[in-house]
Design an enzyme around this catalytic site. Structure first.
Site, short mmCIF file in Angstrom:
data_model
loop_
_atom_site.label_atom_id
_atom_site.label_comp_id
_atom_site.label_asym_id
_atom_site.label_seq_id
_atom_site.Cartn_x
_atom_site.Cartn_y
_atom_site.Cartn_z
N HIS A 153 0.83 -1.21 0.00
CA HIS A 153 0.00 0.00 0.00
C HIS A 153 0.86 1.26 0.00
O HIS A 153 0.35 2.36 -0.25
CB HIS A 153 -0.91 -0.01 1.24
N ASP B 13 -7.38 -11.21 -17.85
CA ASP B 13 -7.34 -12.35 -18.78
C ASP B 13 -5.90 -12.59 -19.19
O ASP B 13 -5.35 -11.86 -20.01
CB ASP B 13 -8.23 -12.07 -19.99
#
Length: 436
Positions: free
Chosen positions: A155, A372
């Site tokens: 983060h 994908d």
């Protein structure tokens, strides 16, 4: 299904395919990065396949494409040095491969928070883990041939939008489809770093973090959200968003549970909401901007009779007031718009007279479309790991019109929350992935 057996097959560091130039060896964190907690953002991507022999080929494909992607996202192959910089030393991203003892369908029939945590490469609930290696990846191979990718990104350099950009870039490289995604490293120019004395508001300060809290998943399908939205309008909000509507209902029902358990119908309650500021500044920032471009606001419920439309109005008021303050760049000229809600939230957490809930929404991040790698879109995407009590995580369902939520509450509050008939009129408790 609280436990599964996971056997580590291999662990290595994936280095960039080309060395990072000497002038880029130190990556300075922006002020917003400095203020971010030293934690990791977790993501889980699940893929089905009928080819039981595909794992080896996919492993090579993932590692080769990750190496190429790290050349563009070069800080992700470095090491967090301190709260001001990343050493871009090309030590690489940690890549673990693991064999899972069960079928992927066993995971998807009733997703379990405790099981999902085991598919991640590190313990995201251990806050000191947020230092050192920037990126961790774990490829989990199921007995059926299915794959689950667990990804943890620091983060200190990334928010959810950055993670989405990285996944899209990596997947495009792996599949050879789509355009090459080039990150934009512009955070320092927009929010230059400072020698700040304040400690970043790490989530361990939410001492809501205890062993007696539980996490459960609730799914709102599109038609139920549409019906719920008809109850949300008010004088100040003519048309509520789906995130506002679902967040308000969860807040209302959690508030109701807490007030019942405390025996006080007037117990104060507030909701801390994160905001992606990229498209809220003037001019807007590119979506591929890497770093923490997150602000926040706090909505309050002080009435004993908290109704849905009233809570939606409070959320809308909070976002509108935040946007007025945050639209001017550079934000470093007045960081109070970022710091004040964080400091106020920490003050609220020290009070025994009220409840503070924190809500993070990943809705509208196109993770299903982006992820994908050449073997189809994921059957399920999740980041259902709220690290502390009274935290709520929202994400689009695969079809895009629904919302999947993970809610973490105390055991006592969850007993009432999960049986709340107003909630269950619009949400399903942990349905199978195939059923929505």
């Amino acid at each position: 299904m609280a436990t599964i057996e996971i056997g580590i097959i291999a662990k290595e560091s994936i280095k960039p395919s080309s060395p990072t130039p000497i002038q880029l060896k130190t990556f300075n964190l922006s002020l917003l990065d400095q203020l971010a907690p030293a934690t990791y953002i977790p993501l889980l991507l699940f893929y089905t396949t009928s080819d039981h022999t595909a794992a080896a080929g996919r492993s090579l494909q993932l590692k080769k494409s990750l190496s190429e992607t790290l050349t563009r996202f070069y800080p992700f192959a470095g090491r967090i040095k301190d709260n001001s910089s990343i050493d871009c030393n090309d030590d690489g991203a940690s890549f673990t491969e693991a064999q899972v003892s069960c079928l992927l369908s066993d995971i998807l029939k009733a997703p379990d928070h405790e099981v999902l945590k085991q598919l991640l490469p590190i313990n995201c609930e251990a806050f000191l883990e947020g230092r050192g290696c920037v990126l961790h990846v774990q490829a989990n191979y199921f007995k059926c041939g299915g794959i689950g990718l667990g990804i943890c990104l620091s983060h200190k350099i990334a928010d959810a939008a950055t993670l989405s950009t990285f996944i899209r870039s990596w997947a495009n490289t792996a599949s050879g489809l789509g355009q090459t995604v080039c990150p934009i490293f512009n955070t320092v120019s927009i929010t230059p770093p400072r020698d700040i004395s304040m400690t970043p508001p790490a989530l361990e300060n939410l001492k809501n973090r205890d062993d007696k809290s539980v996490t459960k998943r609730f799914v709102f399908n599109g038609s139920k959200i549409a019906a719920l939205k008809t109850k949300a309008p008010s004088m100040s909000v003519k048309q509520a968003t789906k995130v506002e509507t679902v967040a308000a209902l969860i807040w209302k029902c959690a508030m109701k549970a807490s007030r019942t358990n405390f025996g006080s119908s007037s117990r104060l309650s507030a909701l801390y909401q994160n905001v992606n500021i990229r498209n809220r500044t003037v001019p807007p920032l590119p979506n591929d901007s890497v770093g923490n471009f997150i602000g926040s606001f706090i909505a309050r419920a002080e009435d004993s009779e908290a109704e849905l439309h009233g809570l939606v109005a409070e959320l809308r008021k909070g976002i509108e007031e935040f946007c007025k303050k945050a639209k001017r760049l550079p934000l470093s000229e007045d960081i109070s718009v970022i710091c004040e809600p964080q400091m106020e939230a920490l003050r609220m957490l020290t009070s025994d007279d009220m409840d503070l809930y924190a809500c993070t929404s990943w809705c509208r991040f196109p993770l299903y479309e982006a992820a994908d790698f050449g073997w189809g879109k994921p059957i399920w995407v999740s980041s259902g790991i709220p690290p502390a009590k009274n935290m709520v995580f929202l994400m689009d369902t695969k079809g895009g019109d629904g919302i999947e939520s993970w809610v973490r509450l105390s055991q006592e509050d969850m007993k009432l929350f999960e049986c709340d008939q107003e909630l269950l009129a619009y949400a399903s408790l942990n349905p199978s992935i195939a059923s929505y």
